[in-house]
Structures are given as structure tokens and as C-alpha cells.
Design an enzyme around this catalytic site. Structure first.
Site, mmCIF file in Angstrom:
data_model
loop_
_atom_site.group_PDB
_atom_site.id
_atom_site.type_symbol
_atom_site.label_atom_id
_atom_site.label_comp_id
_atom_site.label_asym_id
_atom_site.label_seq_id
_atom_site.Cartn_x
_atom_site.Cartn_y
_atom_site.Cartn_z
ATOM 1 N N ASN A 113 0.809 -1.223 0.000
ATOM 2 C CA ASN A 113 0.000 0.000 0.000
ATOM 3 C C ASN A 113 0.842 1.273 0.000
ATOM 4 O O ASN A 113 0.443 2.306 0.527
ATOM 5 C CB ASN A 113 -1.025 -0.034 1.134
ATOM 6 N N HIS A 116 3.785 4.332 4.518
ATOM 7 C CA HIS A 116 3.479 4.239 5.951
ATOM 8 C C HIS A 116 3.344 5.637 6.526
ATOM 9 O O HIS A 116 4.048 6.547 6.103
ATOM 10 C CB HIS A 116 4.623 3.514 6.681
ATOM 11 N N GLU A 127 8.989 6.057 16.075
ATOM 12 C CA GLU A 127 9.274 5.686 14.676
ATOM 13 C C GLU A 127 10.310 6.620 14.036
ATOM 14 O O GLU A 127 11.138 6.174 13.250
ATOM 15 C CB GLU A 127 7.976 5.693 13.864
HETATM 16 N N1 UDP Z 1 -1.286 -5.034 6.503
HETATM 17 C C1 UDP Z 1 -1.566 -6.188 5.776
HETATM 18 N N2 UDP Z 1 -2.773 -6.819 5.977
HETATM 19 C C2 UDP Z 1 -3.702 -6.349 6.858
HETATM 20 C C3 UDP Z 1 -3.409 -5.188 7.594
HETATM 21 C C4 UDP Z 1 -2.196 -4.556 7.402
HETATM 22 O O1 UDP Z 1 -0.750 -6.626 4.980
HETATM 23 O O2 UDP Z 1 -4.778 -6.967 6.980
HETATM 24 C C5 UDP Z 1 0.011 -4.358 6.321
HETATM 25 C C6 UDP Z 1 -0.091 -3.086 5.459
HETATM 26 O O3 UDP Z 1 1.093 -2.948 4.677
HETATM 27 C C7 UDP Z 1 -0.200 -2.019 6.531
HETATM 28 C C8 UDP Z 1 0.754 -2.553 7.602
HETATM 29 O O4 UDP Z 1 0.534 -3.962 7.569
HETATM 30 O O5 UDP Z 1 0.171 -0.740 6.041
HETATM 31 C C9 UDP Z 1 0.516 -2.049 8.988
HETATM 32 O O6 UDP Z 1 -0.844 -2.264 9.334
HETATM 33 P P1 UDP Z 1 -1.703 -1.128 10.043
HETATM 34 O O7 UDP Z 1 -2.975 -1.744 10.486
HETATM 35 O O8 UDP Z 1 -0.859 -0.446 11.067
HETATM 36 O O9 UDP Z 1 -2.047 -0.140 8.819
HETATM 37 P P2 UDP Z 1 -1.557 1.356 8.497
HETATM 38 O O10 UDP Z 1 -1.334 2.044 9.813
HETATM 39 O O11 UDP Z 1 -0.301 1.247 7.685
HETATM 40 O O12 UDP Z 1 -2.686 1.950 7.702
HETATM 41 MG MG MG Z 2 -0.211 1.483 11.462
#
Ligand code: UDP
Ligand code: MG
Length: 141
Positions: A113, A116, A127
Site C-alpha cells: 500500500n 506508511h 518511529e
Molecule cells: N497489513 C496487511 N494486511 C492487513 C493489515 C495490514 O498486509 O490486513 C500491512 C499493510 O502494509 C499495513 C501494515 O501492515 O500498512 C501495517 O498495518 P496497520 O494496520 O498499522 O495499517 P496502516 O497504519 O499502515 O494503515
Molecule cells: Mg499502522
């Protein structure tokens, strides 16, 4: 009040040659870049960065993805940077991200995606320190 957040252009962003386009979005949204570097994380480092997710089913694949190539961490500064950057990037799953957000425009799927962004003042501090020492950051005038 000015605030700092950590952004990472993930390996999919670098590999798909989207760094310039994503940087344009970030700069047009009035974020100032205080520090930026290219990093190739190994699995240990990526696992440490995402350790909050270590019990989640997607953790192994996430660590593999984040250590699969170069990424570009950067420290961004702006009023309300943390919340504003989360809004600019959109929901984790690009299928659920608002139109015009970085993830909606460029991301392939929920894992790959593109970017970050820190999710709170506390995580932003840890971080940023994970990738940068204070002396590497150039204060914005
Ligand atoms: N991710 C994934 N599958 C999921 C949820 C998260 O592969 O079901 C990955 C995705 O790359 C995401 C990262 O893990 O950006 C960290 O997850 P988080 O829930 O913290 O999402 P973010 O804060 O990046 O939106
Ligand atoms: Mg996150």
C-alpha cells in the site's frame, strides 16, 4: 502547533518508480521534509519496526515485503502532521481509501500500500528515532 510524523515510501513505491509522484503529493500538501534516506531493511529490522503487529496473521508476509527491497523513510513536518498525513494517504486497504488519497491512487492491495504514516504522537516519536538521529534532521525555517 507544528508536528512531526514518520513516513515511509515502501518497497512497492520504490520498485514501481512511484517515488516522484508520491513525493509530489506530499509536497503539494504542504509537508516539509526534515530528513530522508534510502534504507534496505533486513527481516530483523522490519520485524522490529512492525513488532506491534507480531501476533497478527499478516505479520510474516508484511516483514518479508518490507525487507524485500529499498524503502525511503522520511520525517515530515506540518501543523497537525500526523492526522493530516494519515488523511492524505487514506485507509490501509486501497479499496477502502477515499478518492484522491495516495493509497487509492497508487496502491495495489492492502499489504502493498505504497506508504506508511505514524498513527499517534507517541508512535511518531519512536518511529522517527527508529530511522533518524536528531542531528540528521534539518529544521525548517
Ligand atoms: N497489513 C496487511 N494486511 C492487513 C493489515 C495490514 O498486509 O490486513 C500491512 C499493510 O502494509 C499495513 C501494515 O501492515 O500498512 C501495517 O498495518 P496497520 O494496520 O498499522 O495499517 P496502516 O497504519 O499502515 O494503515
Ligand atoms: Mg499502522
Amino acid at each position: 502547533m507544528k508536528e512531526r510524523t514518520l513516513a515511509i515510501l515502501k518497497p512497492d513505491c520504490v520498485n514501481r518508480k512511484l517515488v516522484g509522484k508520491v513525493l509530489d503529493c506530499i509536497l503539494e500538501a504542504e509537508f516539509k521534509i526534515l530528513g530522508m534516506k534510502m534504507v534496505k531493511m533486513d527481516a530483523k529490522m522490519a520485524g522490529e519496526f512492525y513488532k506491534v503487529h507480531s501476533q497478527r496473521p499478516f505479520y510474516r508476509d508484511l516483514v518479508e515485503f518490507m525487507s524485500s527491497g529499498s524503502c525511503i523513510p522520511m520525517v515530515l513536518e506540518k501543523e497537525n502532521a500526523i492526522e493530516d498525513f494519515r488523511r492524505l494517504i487514506g485507509a490501509t486497504d486501497p479499496a477502502e481509501a477515499e478518492p484522491g488519497t495516495i493509497r487509492q491512487k497508487f496502491a495495489e492491495n492492502k499489504q502493498n500500500n505504497i506508504v506508511h504514516g505514524s498513527d499517534s504522537p507517541e508512535t511518531a516519536i519512536t518511529e522517527i528515532a527508529f530511522f533518524f538521529s536528531e542531528s540528521e534532521l534539518i529544521p525548517n525555517m
